[in-house]
Motif scaffolding. Structure first.
Motif, PDB file in Angstrom:
ATOM      1  N   ASP A  73      28.371  29.405  39.110  1.00  0.00           N
ATOM      2  CA  ASP A  73      29.701  29.678  38.575  1.00  0.00           C
ATOM      3  C   ASP A  73      29.786  29.372  37.082  1.00  0.00           C
ATOM      4  N   ALA A  74      29.067  28.358  36.630  1.00  0.00           N
ATOM      5  CA  ALA A  74      29.026  28.092  35.188  1.00  0.00           C
ATOM      6  C   ALA A  74      28.333  29.238  34.461  1.00  0.00           C
ATOM      7  N   ASP A  75      27.315  29.807  35.094  1.00  0.00           N
ATOM      8  CA  ASP A  75      26.604  30.948  34.510  1.00  0.00           C
ATOM      9  C   ASP A  75      27.510  32.178  34.442  1.00  0.00           C
ATOM     10  N   ILE A  76      28.322  32.386  35.478  1.00  0.00           N
ATOM     11  CA  ILE A  76      29.280  33.496  35.473  1.00  0.00           C
ATOM     12  C   ILE A  76      30.272  33.325  34.316  1.00  0.00           C
ATOM     13  N   ALA A  77      30.755  32.095  34.126  1.00  0.00           N
ATOM     14  CA  ALA A  77      31.691  31.831  33.027  1.00  0.00           C
ATOM     15  C   ALA A  77      31.008  32.046  31.678  1.00  0.00           C
ATOM     16  N   LEU A  78      29.727  31.659  31.565  1.00  0.00           N
ATOM     17  CA  LEU A  78      28.965  31.892  30.334  1.00  0.00           C
ATOM     18  C   LEU A  78      28.861  33.390  30.048  1.00  0.00           C
ATOM     19  N   TYR A  79      28.568  34.159  31.068  1.00  0.00           N
ATOM     20  CA  TYR A  79      28.466  35.620  30.917  1.00  0.00           C
ATOM     21  C   TYR A  79      29.776  36.181  30.361  1.00  0.00           C
ATOM     22  N   ARG A  80      30.888  35.682  30.873  1.00  0.00           N
ATOM     23  CA  ARG A  80      32.197  36.149  30.404  1.00  0.00           C
ATOM     24  C   ARG A  80      32.432  35.755  28.947  1.00  0.00           C
ATOM     25  N   ALA A  81      32.035  34.537  28.573  1.00  0.00           N
ATOM     26  CA  ALA A  81      32.193  34.090  27.187  1.00  0.00           C
ATOM     27  C   ALA A  81      31.415  35.004  26.236  1.00  0.00           C
ATOM     28  N   LYS A  82      30.230  35.408  26.651  1.00  0.00           N
ATOM     29  CA  LYS A  82      29.416  36.297  25.814  1.00  0.00           C
ATOM     30  C   LYS A  82      30.035  37.689  25.749  1.00  0.00           C
ATOM     31  N   GLU A  83      30.600  38.145  26.872  1.00  0.00           N
ATOM     32  CA  GLU A  83      31.275  39.445  26.908  1.00  0.00           C
ATOM     33  C   GLU A  83      32.441  39.485  25.935  1.00  0.00           C
ATOM     34  N   LEU A  84      33.128  38.363  25.776  1.00  0.00           N
ATOM     35  CA  LEU A  84      34.312  38.295  24.917  1.00  0.00           C
ATOM     36  C   LEU A  84      33.957  38.157  23.442  1.00  0.00           C
ATOM     37  N   GLY A  85      32.665  38.121  23.133  1.00  0.00           N
ATOM     38  CA  GLY A  85      32.276  38.107  21.731  1.00  0.00           C
ATOM     39  C   GLY A  85      31.465  36.909  21.284  1.00  0.00           C
ATOM     40  N   ARG A  86      31.035  36.071  22.220  1.00  0.00           N
ATOM     41  CA  ARG A  86      30.223  34.891  21.893  1.00  0.00           C
ATOM     42  C   ARG A  86      31.032  33.882  21.065  1.00  0.00           C
ATOM     43  N   LYS A  87      30.361  32.759  20.727  1.00  0.00           N
ATOM     44  CA  LYS A  87      30.939  31.683  19.916  1.00  0.00           C
ATOM     45  C   LYS A  87      32.263  31.199  20.502  1.00  0.00           C
ATOM     46  N   ARG A  88      32.252  30.956  21.810  1.00  0.00           N
ATOM     47  CA  ARG A  88      33.464  30.501  22.491  1.00  0.00           C
ATOM     48  C   ARG A  88      33.070  29.883  23.828  1.00  0.00           C
ATOM     49  N   TYR A  89      34.038  29.223  24.474  1.00  0.00           N
ATOM     50  CA  TYR A  89      33.795  28.699  25.814  1.00  0.00           C
ATOM     51  C   TYR A  89      34.784  29.319  26.787  1.00  0.00           C
ATOM     52  N   GLN A  90      34.357  29.367  28.047  1.00  0.00           N
ATOM     53  CA  GLN A  90      35.157  30.014  29.095  1.00  0.00           C
ATOM     54  C   GLN A  90      35.098  29.167  30.355  1.00  0.00           C
ATOM     55  N   LEU A  91      36.263  28.881  30.932  1.00  0.00           N
ATOM     56  CA  LEU A  91      36.345  28.111  32.164  1.00  0.00           C
ATOM     57  C   LEU A  91      36.274  29.059  33.359  1.00  0.00           C
ATOM     58  N   PHE A  92      35.452  28.718  34.344  1.00  0.00           N
ATOM     59  CA  PHE A  92      35.322  29.550  35.534  1.00  0.00           C
ATOM     60  C   PHE A  92      36.586  29.506  36.384  1.00  0.00           C
ATOM     61  N   ASP A  93      36.957  30.680  36.922  1.00  0.00           N
ATOM     62  CA  ASP A  93      37.988  30.728  37.963  1.00  0.00           C
ATOM     63  C   ASP A  93      37.624  31.843  38.939  1.00  0.00           C
ATOM     64  N   GLU A  94      38.383  31.968  39.994  1.00  0.00           N
ATOM     65  CA  GLU A  94      38.039  32.927  41.047  1.00  0.00           C
ATOM     66  C   GLU A  94      38.120  34.384  40.577  1.00  0.00           C
ATOM     67  N   THR A  95      38.968  34.646  39.572  1.00  0.00           N
ATOM     68  CA  THR A  95      39.037  36.001  39.033  1.00  0.00           C
ATOM     69  C   THR A  95      37.695  36.412  38.455  1.00  0.00           C
ATOM     70  N   LEU A  96      37.053  35.472  37.746  1.00  0.00           N
ATOM     71  CA  LEU A  96      35.726  35.754  37.195  1.00  0.00           C
ATOM     72  C   LEU A  96      34.742  36.056  38.312  1.00  0.00           C
ATOM     73  N   ALA A  97      34.850  35.310  39.408  1.00  0.00           N
ATOM     74  CA  ALA A  97      33.934  35.522  40.529  1.00  0.00           C
ATOM     75  C   ALA A  97      34.110  36.928  41.105  1.00  0.00           C
ATOM     76  N   ARG A  98      35.361  37.352  41.269  1.00  0.00           N
ATOM     77  CA  ARG A  98      35.620  38.694  41.798  1.00  0.00           C
ATOM     78  C   ARG A  98      35.093  39.761  40.851  1.00  0.00           C
ATOM     79  N   ASN A  99      35.309  39.547  39.539  1.00  0.00           N
ATOM     80  CA  ASN A  99      34.810  40.509  38.556  1.00  0.00           C
ATOM     81  C   ASN A  99      33.289  40.595  38.591  1.00  0.00           C
ATOM     82  N   MET A 100      32.640  39.449  38.783  1.00  0.00           N
ATOM     83  CA  MET A 100      31.185  39.442  38.831  1.00  0.00           C
ATOM     84  C   MET A 100      30.678  40.197  40.059  1.00  0.00           C
ATOM     85  N   VAL A 101      31.402  40.058  41.174  1.00  0.00           N
ATOM     86  CA  VAL A 101      31.035  40.825  42.373  1.00  0.00           C
ATOM     87  C   VAL A 101      31.137  42.311  42.074  1.00  0.00           C
ATOM     88  N   ASP A 102      32.206  42.708  41.325  1.00  0.00           N
ATOM     89  CA  ASP A 102      32.365  44.108  40.946  1.00  0.00           C
ATOM     90  C   ASP A 102      31.203  44.571  40.076  1.00  0.00           C
TER      91      ASP A 102
END
Length: 448
Positions: A164-193
């Motif tokens: 789940d931390a890796d999923i949140a990292l992936y999202r942080a990079k998607e948003l443009g890098r140089k930032r942090y992102q907290l994992f939540d269930e929405t991220l998990a659903r998006n990752m499944v997609d």
């Protein structure tokens, strides 16, 4: 006495081996195995700690490959060691900093009362890395992307927290890098997609669901179609024809993009040769990824040999970003292509950092003016004087160098007329023609 010394020495060697097995040799930090063990222990606290949770910060160094490629692996190792030192300065005992692999690190916070505590540490890390990093007489500006997972009691294993931390990292990079992102269930659903779409992309390759659409390139003086740009589309069995914006990013992240591109190159050449007008050329989009391979031009010639398309009818489009990746290699590849008759086009001209410097040194047949300039020309009397001046200068320079110009994104009669009046050779866009789908021995108009 000798036996005791032997036992002590054996224990010392065993401790040393254990340390080597559980630590990273470059930075001296604990490794992934050590971290997993600590996370598992943190997930099973004593009754007195039952209201406390751990937190995992999973981070990687932004654009580390560029540092490695441009400065060398020894410099890259020095950067990693400095990052390790700075991360260690951001935590206190019993928190743990680990190096997982390559440029990936993790920080385990043994106890946090609320997510804001983990966010505060993440910001501390960002600030620590922001300070210039001296290296070989230069100062590097290193940044990181961070994913955060809070170790709530629904986690059973370390691997789940890491996931789940890796999923949140992936999202942080998607948003443009140089930032942090907290994992939540929405991220998990998006990752499944994302994973679902990745599986569908693999099936699409297997079942030949990708197809080229051909956007006409017209002469502006008489409207005659002289060429096409091959644009990728996915003929999805359930969702219909999908545009690149829906799937290209996932194709790139999953490593499928090169296979998809080569299939597109083949289909585009085949269909233009079989069903397209004989006096037209075609441009295909070639990414920096392809130009990193020394055999790109040889593979492209093999495609032409299989499909029968003459080299003179093919133009490869490259962006300024691809040129920046390795200018000498790209120049060499384009020169070899020119020698066999394949042309080159510089796409999105005017959006890069040093556009004019490329024109005299690259073997270019076509220059494509970015749609942002064309959009400004569509404002009629309100058109920026700067925009008009830039477009006029580009046209004059291209004429002096013997390079044809294509204006992209023509959507209104005003834009068409303005470019025609300025002497622009060719244009493409939705106002001057719909993309074509060439197949089954026919040419069929097919709106984009």
């Amino acid at each position: 006495m000798a036996l005791r010394k032997e036992i002590i020495e054996r224990e010392r060697v065993q401790d040393q081996l254990k340390h080597q097995v559980m630590h990273d040799p470059l930075t001296g930090l604990p490794n992934r195995s050590y971290l997993r063990d600590r996370i598992d222990r943190a997930l099973t606290p004593s009754p007195a700690e039952s209201r406390q949770f751990c937190a995992l910060l999973y981070l990687d160094v932004d654009r580390f490959k560029i540092i490695n490629d441009s400065l060398g692996h020894l410099a890259g190792d020095e950067v990693l060691k400095e990052v390790a030192t700075r991360l260690s300065g951001c935590v206190r005992h019993p928190d743990l900093v680990a190096r997982l692999s390559g440029d990936e690190f993790a920080i385990l916070l043994e106890t946090v009362e609320q997510p804001a505590d983990a966010n505060a540490v993440a910001q501390r890390v960002m600030d620590a890395l922001a300070a210039p990093m001296p290296l070989g007489g230069k100062e590097l500006q290193v940044t990181a992307s961070i994913g955060i997972a809070i170790g709530h009691d629904h986690y059973l294993t370390a691997d789940e927290v890491l996931r789940d931390a890796d999923i949140a990292l992936y999202r942080a990079k998607e948003l443009g890098r140089k930032r942090y992102q907290l994992f939540d269930e929405t991220l998990a659903r998006n990752m499944v997609d994302v994973l679902t779409l990745e599986g569908e992309l693999r099936a699409a390759l297997k079942h030949d669901q990708f197809e080229p659409h051909f956007q006409p390139i017209c002469r502006l003086d008489d409207g005659q179609v002289v060429g096409y740009e091959a644009l990728i589309r996915w003929n999805h069995p359930q969702r219909g024809v999908l545009l690149p914006a829906v799937f290209l990013k996932i194709a790139e992240d999953s490593g499928l993009i090169e296979m998809i591109d080569w299939r597109m190159f083949e289909l585009s050449c085949e269909r233009l040769q079989q069903h397209g007008p004989a006096n037209t050329f075609m441009t295909i989009n070639v990414s920096a990824l392809h130009l990193r391979h020394d055999d790109f031009d040889a593979r492209l010639l093999q495609v032409l040999a299989r499909t029968g398309l003459p080299p003179s009818r093919l133009v490869v489009e490259v962006t300024e970003g691809a040129l920046l990746d390795n200018p000498e290699r790209v120049r060499g590849t384009l020169e070899r292509l020119r020698e066999v008759g394949i042309g080159a086009a510089l796409d999105d001209f005017g959006t890069g950092y040093s556009s004019l410097s490329y024109l005299h040194s690259l073997p270019l047949r076509i220059l494509k003016i970015d749609r942002a300039f064309v959009h400004e020309l569509g404002k009629g009397a309100n058109t920026s004087t700067t925009t008009t001046t830039v477009v006029a200068a580009v046209l004059a320079l291209a004429r002096a160098l013997g390079i044809s110009v294509v204006a992209e994104g023509i959507e209104t009669p005003i834009q068409y007329a303005a470019l025609q009046a300025m002497g622009c050779d060719m244009g493409q866009g939705y106002w001057i023609g719909h993309p074509l789908r060439l197949e089954h021995g026919r040419r069929a108009d097919r709106p984009d």
